[in-house]
Design an enzyme around this catalytic site. Structure first.
Site, PDB file in Angstrom:
ATOM      1  N   ILE A 154       0.850  -1.175   0.000  1.00  0.00           N
ATOM      2  CA  ILE A 154       0.000   0.000   0.000  1.00  0.00           C
ATOM      3  C   ILE A 154       0.893   1.235   0.000  1.00  0.00           C
ATOM      4  O   ILE A 154       2.054   1.181   0.378  1.00  0.00           O
ATOM      5  CB  ILE A 154      -0.940  -0.073   1.233  1.00  0.00           C
ATOM      6  CG1 ILE A 154      -2.210   0.703   0.982  1.00  0.00           C
ATOM      7  CG2 ILE A 154      -0.207   0.338   2.493  1.00  0.00           C
ATOM      8  CD1 ILE A 154      -3.334   0.300   1.928  1.00  0.00           C
ATOM      9  N   GLY A 155       0.362   2.364  -0.516  1.00  0.00           N
ATOM     10  CA  GLY A 155       1.111   3.607  -0.429  1.00  0.00           C
ATOM     11  C   GLY A 155       1.269   4.288  -1.769  1.00  0.00           C
ATOM     12  O   GLY A 155       0.856   3.772  -2.810  1.00  0.00           O
ATOM     13  N   GLU A 180      -2.611  -8.110  -1.751  1.00  0.00           N
ATOM     14  CA  GLU A 180      -3.403  -7.949  -0.534  1.00  0.00           C
ATOM     15  C   GLU A 180      -4.520  -6.952  -0.766  1.00  0.00           C
ATOM     16  O   GLU A 180      -5.685  -7.233  -0.576  1.00  0.00           O
ATOM     17  CB  GLU A 180      -2.528  -7.358   0.582  1.00  0.00           C
ATOM     18  CG  GLU A 180      -1.656  -8.297   1.302  1.00  0.00           C
ATOM     19  CD  GLU A 180      -0.824  -7.550   2.340  1.00  0.00           C
ATOM     20  OE1 GLU A 180      -0.010  -8.211   2.972  1.00  0.00           O
ATOM     21  OE2 GLU A 180      -0.970  -6.324   2.517  1.00  0.00           O
ATOM     22  N   ASN A 213       4.245   0.722  11.344  1.00  0.00           N
ATOM     23  CA  ASN A 213       2.963   0.027  11.198  1.00  0.00           C
ATOM     24  C   ASN A 213       3.065  -1.463  11.507  1.00  0.00           C
ATOM     25  O   ASN A 213       2.251  -2.018  12.230  1.00  0.00           O
ATOM     26  CB  ASN A 213       2.440   0.180   9.769  1.00  0.00           C
ATOM     27  CG  ASN A 213       2.255   1.634   9.377  1.00  0.00           C
ATOM     28  OD1 ASN A 213       2.003   2.482  10.229  1.00  0.00           O
ATOM     29  ND2 ASN A 213       2.407   1.932   8.103  1.00  0.00           N
ATOM     30  N   GLY A 252       2.302  -7.837   4.957  1.00  0.00           N
ATOM     31  CA  GLY A 252       2.485  -8.999   4.087  1.00  0.00           C
ATOM     32  C   GLY A 252       3.816  -8.986   3.361  1.00  0.00           C
ATOM     33  O   GLY A 252       4.116  -9.898   2.592  1.00  0.00           O
ATOM     34  N   LYS A 292      13.369  13.524   5.209  1.00  0.00           N
ATOM     35  CA  LYS A 292      13.574  14.689   6.096  1.00  0.00           C
ATOM     36  C   LYS A 292      14.537  15.702   5.461  1.00  0.00           C
ATOM     37  O   LYS A 292      15.580  16.044   6.053  1.00  0.00           O
ATOM     38  CB  LYS A 292      14.125  14.245   7.468  1.00  0.00           C
ATOM     39  CG  LYS A 292      13.217  13.254   8.199  1.00  0.00           C
ATOM     40  CD  LYS A 292      12.555  13.859   9.399  1.00  0.00           C
ATOM     41  CE  LYS A 292      11.652  12.818  10.074  1.00  0.00           C
ATOM     42  NZ  LYS A 292      10.395  13.339  10.547  1.00  0.00           N
TER      43      LYS A 292
END
Lengths: 504, 504
Positions: free
Chosen positions: B266-267, B290, B380, B384, B404
């Site tokens: 994800i992302g 997923e 997090n 998976g 950063k």
């Protein structure tokens, strides 16, 4: 010649018998070789030596792929003669180790179930010559391996050329105990149809295009015997702890007294554990492992083990005599498979193996280093431990709590290299006790590990580190400035004990 | 009532409709709950809130197992109200993260395919209540999930009691897209009969003992939308590098332009990569992942993706509207599975997935940290990524080379935590380029990584470390005293750049 006809039953191949020197002469500088052999068993014993002779007076460097470590000092010889460009996926020789750590050649340390995928999909350089030990070649040109299979199946199918070493010192009774199966290409692959350790899913030998067989060399030399260290007081205690843990699993209803198919890494602790099973109430056991060592044959003799599947049989000298002169006794209760199948995640997860492997060091949160001494120097390689621990029902790691007369604690604040992380380590066993880490968060694990597994001489020192780290917070509290200080202390002062120097 | 009869078609259950408050009243302090929900999709939205209300005026702490992260601020709420003993196997909420890192409760960060095995074999505390979102319950008491399955299948089979939340805001068209399959116990298990992403192997809902269904609560609230970050200049470039790599694989004959089933974490980077595929020549693609995010639906719209299998659909607000109001369009090209099946090593290895996940940091030898900031603070969870990277045909990790404002280099001498070790990391992609690490020994990898992936502002500094380390030798040369110095520098001085302090 009687024996030749028994050993080469394919008429077409009778004129391909050559000397080791001739076969070796076909190999050129820069080529890639796929050699049979897994933990000193079933390795080729003539052509590599002839090749090494050539390397004495001509430039000759090759890539060497194997199943795992070789016997017969081949790895030693190749390292000594500086004959290697790249070596994979595993080794266990002191001279080769020195060469690896000096950067003399490239060593690719790999999960033992993975090499075959890279060969099949052309990720690795193609193999010019597969050189494979065999007990025989059948009427239809099928090559029958000897005491190991390792990666020989995938080498035989994907190498451009094949040289066979028929070893008449290996008993012909080995024919029939192999089960050769190669999965299809990824994406076109069916489920691997194995659900129990004794399922036969393949054929008894390697079917190859006979035109690829360029030469056949005869040899007559036993495998190098293993140098098993007999159980000592501590390994016996570790075995007892492990057996206590298994008993608790039975009490909790998670196992029966048949346990589950057992895998065990090579070495004296593993051997001690298996010895421990000899006197236990467990019965009707099954083994689904890489290597069968002496103790498994004792368990077969005692009818404790019903069936054992492996990809290699590695025995001490005495045991080799006994087993191979009575091999009829074992043939129906043994099967040898390619390492891709013995170590396949699909099968390990499906059957729910109990997996026992050795840790070099581990940390307070349960991360395990199996390979790199002080984070840098290669011991042997990860081998199959990752294939097994990640996918097993129980990923168990064993280690003595201290080494070098107590100057090293095997349990440190922060491992200097990670082979198996906290997600894959279920149970830790030392001579102090065992820690069942399943279902525990990192901070819960620390307490169990320190209390149950750390040697008393390091317990306070480790607690002090953790208590200080906890003040900084986090899921896995650490003091980065001190995380590797135990290793640094050992390198400087020869001990991890803080009293010598470095007040914290 | 029309809608009630549509949604509860099993007559026996019509009298079990209760309020969320009543259902919540059955839950006691110390109990263990199994909640539906995976990456903000298909989570239960009423009972947890009613439970949190109770926690305001009585002591109430529970263990919470889920599929993955929850939406609807449930994780936030439970952390705020200090209602947790143990939480597993994944979360992604800022407040919960704070609680984890403060040690307020125990968080077990786990491979997402593993939780079900622990539940099935009673390693974890048994589940008192499974609380599961559904679109409907069929005539024969089968529970039909909504926008995710996660661990709901195993919860429904092994919990003592079940509470169903029927969410009328979820389209009834979801019925029929689920494929529920639970493997047998380990040791009695058959091969999972799935060989292609679109294979149907189970049933459309969860068959349960209806006596276990204690109550049914009605809700009417959409999933929390995902907060997708649109592709930026750098993620677009990263997607291009990744696509260049895939083109090279096609050239080398290792892939065709259908590629191989795709998995993506994800992302925003993952989303950008999938956007990149939209304009590529690749066609007839399959997804076996997923989570399906927005971009997969764009690829379905463009007929670039033929079929997509997942265990959760997580969309932005706009996309949710569009997709669910035209769901007829997608129904035949989608399947939802339990996370155990979407993430199963057996299937990932068999199909040979291309797996794309995000790294938090990585080191010069290719070890990846996905979870722990500066080695200690949980982000997090591993999710998976380990299931996929270890078993995929290609384990690809993506990350921007700096963070950063350049004060952090994502590529460091020595990662502060290892989730994926060198054995499982095939390709690294940053906005600088990609490094194909397959078949390379550690010392070969360093050069590729520094040259192709490290940001220019850190290149020299990293080379200097490696050159100094090399003098000490080893398979993976390191200077233990300086291995974590970049992290320590950041903690002290807010930057990993050495010019601020610490001359090496």
């Amino acid at each position: 010649m009687e024996s030749v006809y028994n050993r080469i039953r394919d008429q077409r191949l009778l004129d391909r018998i050559v000397s080791a020197e001739e076969a070796a002469s076909w190999i050129h500088d820069g080529m890639t070789l796929g050699l049979s052999g897994f933990t000193r068993a079933g390795d080729v014993k003539a052509v590599p030596f002839a090749l090494a002779k050539r390397a004495e007076h001509e430039p000759l460097k090759v890539n060497v792929y194997t199943g795992a470590s070789l016997g017969s000092d081949v790895d030693k010889l190749f390292a000594e003669k500086n004959m290697l460009n790249k070596r994979l996926p595993f080794q266990a020789d002191a001279t080769m180790r020195k060469g690896i750590n000096a950067g003399d050649f490239h060593f690719v340390d790999q999960h033992l179930s993975h090499t075959s995928e890279w060969i099949r999909s052309n990720v690795l350089k193609p193999i010019d010559y597969a050189i494979l030990e065999a007990v025989a070649i059948t009427e239809d040109g099928m090559i029958i391996p000897t005491t190991s299979i390792g990666n020989s199946m995938v080498f035989s199918q994907h190498a451009k050329n094949i040289i066979v070493e028929i070893n008449t010192a290996q008993t012909e009774l080995l024919e029939g105990i192999h089960d050769l199966y190669e999965p299809e290409k990824q994406g076109e692959r069916s489920p691997i149809p194995l659900t129990k350790p004794d399922d036969r899913i393949g054929v008894p030998g390697m079917k190859v295009d006979v035109d690829k067989i360029k030469g056949i060399v005869f040899t007559n030399q036993l495998d190098s015997p293993s140098t098993i260290v007999e159980p000592d007081d501590e390994t016996v205690i570790m075995a007892q702890h492990l057996i206590s843990f298994l008993r608790e699993e039975i009490k909790a209803g998670r196992l029966t007294d048949k346990l589950a198919p057992l895998q065990s890494g090579i070495g004296s602790v593993a051997n001690a554990v298996f010895h421990g099973l000899l006197d236990s109430e467990f019965t009707d056991l099954e083994v689904y492992s890489e290597v069968l060592q002496d103790a498994v044959f004792d368990l077969l003799d005692a009818d404790k083990v019903r069936f054992a599947s492996c990809c290699s049989i590695t025995l001490s000298s005495d045991k080799m005599d006994k087993v191979f002169s009575n091999f009829e006794k074992y043939r129906d209760r043994l099967m040898l498979r390619p390492q891709e199948i013995s170590n396949h995640p699909e099968l390990i997860r499906r059957m729910g193996l109990i997996s026992i492997n050795t840790a070099l060091e581990l940390d307070i949160y349960g991360n395990v280093n199996s390979t790199h001494v002080m984070g840098t120097k290669m011991m042997n390689g990860i081998g199959g431990s990752g294939d097994f621990a990640r996918n097993a029902r129980l990923g168990i790691f064993v280690t003595k709590s201290i080494a070098k007369n107590g100057n090293i604690s095997s349990i440190v604040p922060f491992v200097s290299h990670v082979d198996h992380n906290e997600h894959d380590v279920d149970v830790i066993v030392t001579e102090q006790g065992y820690a069942d880490l399943r279902g525990l968060a990192p901070r819960e694990r620390v307490e169990k590990i320190i209390q149950n597994c750390v040697h008393p001489m390091y317990r306070e020192q480790l607690s002090a580190y953790y208590e200080e780290a906890k003040k900084r917070g986090g899921q896995t509290p650490h003091i980065l400035e001190k995380a590797l200080s135990w290793h640094i202390n050992f390198e400087k002062n020869g001990t991890m004990l803080q009293r010598v120097e470095q007040p914290v």
